[in-house]
Scaffold this active site. Structure first.
Site, PDB file in Angstrom:
ATOM      1  N   GLY A   1      11.067   3.025   0.188  1.00 36.10           N
ATOM      2  CA  GLY A   1      10.137   4.129   0.400  1.00 36.10           C
ATOM      3  C   GLY A   1      10.385   5.373  -0.432  1.00 36.10           C
TER       4      GLY A   1
ATOM      5  N   ASN B   1       8.782   6.122  -3.102  1.00 36.37           N
ATOM      6  CA  ASN B   1       7.441   6.640  -3.432  1.00 36.37           C
ATOM      7  C   ASN B   1       6.819   7.342  -2.224  1.00 36.37           C
ATOM      8  OD1 ASN B   1       6.440   6.016  -6.260  1.00 36.37           O
ATOM      9  ND2 ASN B   1       7.385   4.073  -5.699  1.00 36.37           N
TER      10      ASN B   1
ATOM     11  N   ILE C   1      -0.013  -9.040  -0.691  1.00 28.04           N
ATOM     12  CA  ILE C   1      -1.346  -9.000  -1.295  1.00 28.04           C
ATOM     13  C   ILE C   1      -2.344  -8.962  -0.136  1.00 28.04           C
ATOM     14  CG2 ILE C   1      -3.026 -10.372  -2.613  1.00 28.04           C
ATOM     15  CD1 ILE C   1      -0.641 -11.228  -4.376  1.00 28.04           C
TER      16      ILE C   1
ATOM     17  N   HIS D   1       2.090   0.674  -9.741  1.00 27.67           N
ATOM     18  CA  HIS D   1       2.738  -0.495 -10.357  1.00 27.67           C
ATOM     19  C   HIS D   1       3.700   0.000 -11.444  1.00 27.67           C
ATOM     20  CE1 HIS D   1       3.272  -4.619 -11.553  1.00 27.67           C
ATOM     21  NE2 HIS D   1       3.204  -4.205 -12.805  1.00 27.67           N
TER      22      HIS D   1
HETATM   23  C1  GRF Z   1       8.369   0.722  -6.974  1.00 21.55           C
HETATM   24  O1  GRF Z   1       8.913   0.420  -8.231  1.00 21.55           O
HETATM   25  C2  GRF Z   1       6.896   0.440  -7.000  1.00 21.55           C
HETATM   26  O2  GRF Z   1       6.278   0.742  -8.199  1.00 21.55           O
HETATM   27  C3  GRF Z   1       6.892  -1.028  -6.775  1.00 21.55           C
HETATM   28  O3  GRF Z   1       7.927  -1.270  -5.832  1.00 21.55           O
HETATM   29  C4  GRF Z   1       8.885  -0.233  -5.909  1.00 21.55           C
HETATM   30  C5  GRF Z   1       8.961   0.389  -4.535  1.00 21.55           C
HETATM   31  O4  GRF Z   1       9.904   1.347  -4.375  1.00 21.55           O
HETATM   32  N1  GRF Z   1       5.591  -1.503  -6.433  1.00 21.55           N
HETATM   33  P1  GRF Z   1       9.937   2.285  -3.085  1.00 21.55           P
HETATM   34  O5  GRF Z   1       9.886   1.415  -1.827  1.00 21.55           O
HETATM   35  O6  GRF Z   1       8.798   3.257  -3.154  1.00 21.55           O
HETATM   36  O7  GRF Z   1      11.274   2.976  -3.179  1.00 21.55           O
END
Ligand code: GRF
Length: 196
Positions: free
Chosen positions: A12, A14, A93, A110
């Site tokens: 998490g 992001n 998905i 992504h």
């Molecule tokens: C990130 O690299 C995102 O782009 C990809 O999975 C990873 C997730 O990281 N889809 P987080 O859970 O947000 O730390």
């Protein structure tokens, strides 16, 4: 103020970038009202809790089919009156029903420059392994709309990150997160929330 639902599967970071952006004003037109994980005990749920945001687990294995799992996700987001759904490291998905119900209201981050190193099977470190194996000198991250084609929806934002001599999938992943993902995802969310 638009209502944002975030889908997660892991650490998490992001999600944290989104929470921080809501606190520091980068995101001012929306707020996160619910975080849904498809896995129990992931740190993303802890981050939601620490920010005072509802965290819910909806696991695929609790349902007999993808369609029922999809319906559960959809019903949950509807029950929270969500305007925008953000897939932030969500490793499932989703099906047509979910995408149809929230057309042009679901975005994903992504970790490559789409259309390179994307589509089914390109997730997590696999994306960065593929980029390094190919020998690209520039990679990056992409925020895009979610459609029925995996990583195939219209691109909203991209940011390039240089590959460095001696990079491993792990170091490249970390630099792409820090320099690109954590910046363009909150920026894209603000732009969309301000315009819908
Ligand atoms: C990130 O690299 C995102 O782009 C990809 O999975 C990873 C997730 O990281 N889809 P987080 O859970 O947000 O730390």
């Amino acid at each position: 103020m638009k209502r944002i639902g975030v889908l997660v599967s892991g650490g998490g970071t992001n999600l944290q970038a989104i929470i921080d952006a809501c606190e520091n004003g980068t995101i001012k037109s929306g707020k996160v009202v619910t975080v849904v994980s498809n896995k129990k005990d992931v740190y993303a749920l802890e981050r939601a809790k620490n920010a005072g945001i509802e965290g819910v687990v909806i696991e695929k294995k609790s349902f007999d089919s993808l369609a029922e799992f999809d319906k559960a996700l959809c019903d949950h987001m509807k029950s929270r009156n969500v305007d925008l759904i953000v897939m932030a490291g969500f490793l499932c998905i989703v099906g047509d029903k979910f995408i149809g119900e929230f057309e042009n209201r679901i975005i994903n981050i992504h970790p490559s420059l789409i259309p390179s190193f994307c589509g089914a099977g390109f997730y997590g470190l696999k994306v960065h392994e593929a980029a390094l194996n190919y020998g690209v000198k520039v990679s990056g991250a992409t925020v895009h709309y979610v459609t029925g084609v995996v990583d195939g929806g219209k691109i909203i934002k991209q940011k390039a990150v240089y590959v460095q001599e001696g990079d491993t999938p792990e170091t490249l992943q970390k630099r792409i997160m820090e320099e690109a993902e954590w910046k363009i995802l909150p920026e894209a969310i603000e732009e969309i929330c301000a315009s819908i």
